[in-house]
Design a protein around this motif. Sequence first.
Motif, short mmCIF file in Angstrom:
data_model
loop_
_atom_site.label_atom_id
_atom_site.label_comp_id
_atom_site.label_asym_id
_atom_site.label_seq_id
_atom_site.Cartn_x
_atom_site.Cartn_y
_atom_site.Cartn_z
N LEU A 140 0.80 -1.21 0.00
CA LEU A 140 0.00 0.00 0.00
C LEU A 140 0.84 1.27 0.00
N LYS A 141 1.99 1.24 0.64
CA LYS A 141 2.86 2.42 0.62
C LYS A 141 3.26 2.74 -0.83
N ALA A 142 3.60 1.72 -1.59
CA ALA A 142 3.98 1.93 -2.98
C ALA A 142 2.79 2.39 -3.81
N VAL A 143 1.62 1.84 -3.54
CA VAL A 143 0.41 2.21 -4.29
C VAL A 143 0.05 3.66 -4.03
N ILE A 144 0.06 4.08 -2.77
CA ILE A 144 -0.29 5.46 -2.43
C ILE A 144 0.71 6.43 -3.05
N THR A 145 1.99 6.07 -3.01
CA THR A 145 3.02 6.91 -3.65
C THR A 145 2.74 7.04 -5.15
N ALA A 146 2.41 5.93 -5.78
CA ALA A 146 2.14 5.96 -7.22
C ALA A 146 0.93 6.83 -7.54
N ILE A 147 -0.09 6.76 -6.71
CA ILE A 147 -1.30 7.56 -6.95
C ILE A 147 -0.98 9.05 -6.87
N LEU A 148 -0.26 9.44 -5.83
CA LEU A 148 -0.04 10.86 -5.59
C LEU A 148 1.02 11.47 -6.51
N LYS A 149 1.95 10.65 -6.99
CA LYS A 149 3.01 11.17 -7.86
C LYS A 149 2.73 10.94 -9.34
N ASP A 150 1.61 10.31 -9.65
CA ASP A 150 1.31 10.01 -11.05
C ASP A 150 1.24 11.29 -11.88
N PRO A 151 1.70 11.24 -13.13
CA PRO A 151 1.64 12.44 -13.99
C PRO A 151 0.24 13.03 -14.09
N GLU A 152 -0.79 12.19 -14.04
CA GLU A 152 -2.16 12.70 -14.15
C GLU A 152 -2.54 13.48 -12.89
N ALA A 153 -2.06 13.05 -11.74
CA ALA A 153 -2.34 13.77 -10.50
C ALA A 153 -1.59 15.08 -10.44
N ARG A 154 -0.37 15.11 -10.96
CA ARG A 154 0.50 16.27 -10.84
C ARG A 154 0.39 17.23 -12.03
N ALA A 155 -0.34 16.85 -13.06
CA ALA A 155 -0.40 17.69 -14.26
C ALA A 155 -0.89 19.10 -13.96
N GLY A 156 -1.88 19.23 -13.07
CA GLY A 156 -2.44 20.54 -12.78
C GLY A 156 -1.56 21.43 -11.94
N ASP A 157 -0.41 20.91 -11.47
CA ASP A 157 0.50 21.75 -10.70
C ASP A 157 1.04 22.91 -11.53
N ASP A 158 1.11 22.70 -12.82
CA ASP A 158 1.59 23.73 -13.74
C ASP A 158 0.38 24.53 -14.23
N PRO A 159 0.32 25.82 -13.95
CA PRO A 159 -0.85 26.61 -14.38
C PRO A 159 -1.05 26.63 -15.88
N ALA A 160 -0.02 26.28 -16.64
CA ALA A 160 -0.15 26.28 -18.10
C ALA A 160 -0.77 24.98 -18.61
N SER A 161 -0.89 23.99 -17.73
CA SER A 161 -1.42 22.70 -18.16
C SER A 161 -2.93 22.80 -18.40
N VAL A 162 -3.43 21.91 -19.23
CA VAL A 162 -4.86 21.87 -19.53
C VAL A 162 -5.44 20.60 -18.93
N GLU A 163 -6.20 20.74 -17.86
CA GLU A 163 -6.80 19.59 -17.20
C GLU A 163 -8.10 19.20 -17.89
N SER A 164 -8.43 17.93 -17.80
CA SER A 164 -9.73 17.48 -18.28
C SER A 164 -10.83 18.11 -17.44
N PRO A 165 -11.93 18.51 -18.05
CA PRO A 165 -13.06 19.05 -17.27
C PRO A 165 -13.58 18.05 -16.24
#
Length: 522
Positions: A331-356
């Motif tokens: 579970l430690k590895a799973v939670i890390t993968a969820i939170l660091k996944d590119p899809e989770a972190r994409a919105g960190d960049d204000p220039a990124s375009v998130e799915s509605p």
Amino acid sequence: MELKRLLTITVLISGSAFSQKMTDRAAARFLDQATWGPTPASIAQLQQIGIDDWLAQQFALNTSDLPDQPILGADGKPNRNLAPVQRAFFQNAVNGQDQLRQRVAFILSQIWVVSEQSGVRVAYAFPPYWRIFRDDVFSNYRKVIRDVTLNPAMGRYLNTANNNKGGPATKTSANENYARELMQLFTLGLTQLNPDGSAVVGKNGVPVATFDQSVVTNMAKAFTGWTYPTAPSARPRRNNPPYFIGQMFAVEAEHDTSAKTIFGNVNIPGGQTAEQDLESVIDALMAQPTMAPFVSQQLIEHLVTSNPSPQYIERVSNVFRDDGSGVRGNLKAVITAILKDPEARAGDDPASVESPAFGHMREPILFMANILRGLNAKLGAASNVYRDASLLSENLFNAPSVFSYFSPQYRVAGGLLAPEFQIYSTQTATDRANLVDAALYAKLDASTSIDLSPFERAAASPSWLVDYISMVFLHHEMSPSLEQAVTDAINSAAESTKANPQAMARAGLYVALTSGEYQIIR
């Protein structure tokens, strides 16, 4: 219209490489997903140490607890008063250090439901049950399965305690409740899944079921023979009376030792003990390909987004199946993968375009905790914040059924998954606004207080105050229309109160915290 963002470039000795400090936007977004809510202090800490070190610190922390409760009340009757436990839960959520552990432990408790409403009607059963998730949340899903299965609160809730073997002589059969829900809700779901969460489809085009009634019947037989722990000073019996401290133990005379065929055509040989049958079932569950996407998707939904892409689900499922060192269910590895996944972190960049469709609604307990953390709240010994969450249809430790407060499969018109919207209504929307009003302009209760001084200091300039509110509660993602509405409210309050900082802070916060944008974590 906002304060200058903190951006530090550290040039390494080589002169050819550099590292960039996280923006406050990126830090606040991450904390909105991984904790009960960002605060200025937690944002600054994450910016300073980075995600990897923050996760390492959180994995090491185990500081929260719920107080043990007396078995009997002052009247000598069973103690059903859960208020001290519910109070302590919110005190931990708002002020506790082990934020990630608490947040994911609560998510697991929403999957593995035990509720006071159906059978477990004593308060002292809940702290030991909750500690399973607190202590197992960063271990292995296998351990969660085993510890919950043998917990007497679950034994009472879904009838594995005193579930005796059936037979012609007694004209009885094993109780099927736990066997069915273990598969349907806790591990596999109703339909076999591909790694990306899509249904496995048979030759006839129909999704393939994970189990049928014959499997339920045989699984029920595998779970026979367990009884409650023996209470202090009592004598062990074949069928002990309910007692909720410790693990259930096996009474082999009441265990069905017949051979059993379960899901995936796994054969459990005859003649095994209750413990051996339990291990055989858990072995079979952990080997099932469907478990990884089934569990992974629910964790993603609660932490990051209700509508993860198939690719996101598959990436996390792959980690569930193998953490990189051959371990399944880490579970430690799973939670890390969820939170660091590119899809989770994409919105960190204000220039990124998130799915509605990205993000999820703040469920009531998260909504209350997030507001209180952002407003620097102090919860006294008699705080009744748990009642406010209950008013919004999420009564802590009192889920209405084994299906929890809301279904992970609930969809809104148009087909999008939106689990938390199942308990969102016109009434609860109004109640959310009323609770924000009470927190800012009155008091939620006599034992709960907030501190607006950081917002009042920012009110030296309306634009600073707007930016500060946006950082703390919306990770700098206010739309232009919301930013204008908050600005207008602040300016109006400034004009009518001769620039009173508290009035300006209250006005801006009320508009922001009652907005539709704040209700959705993106």
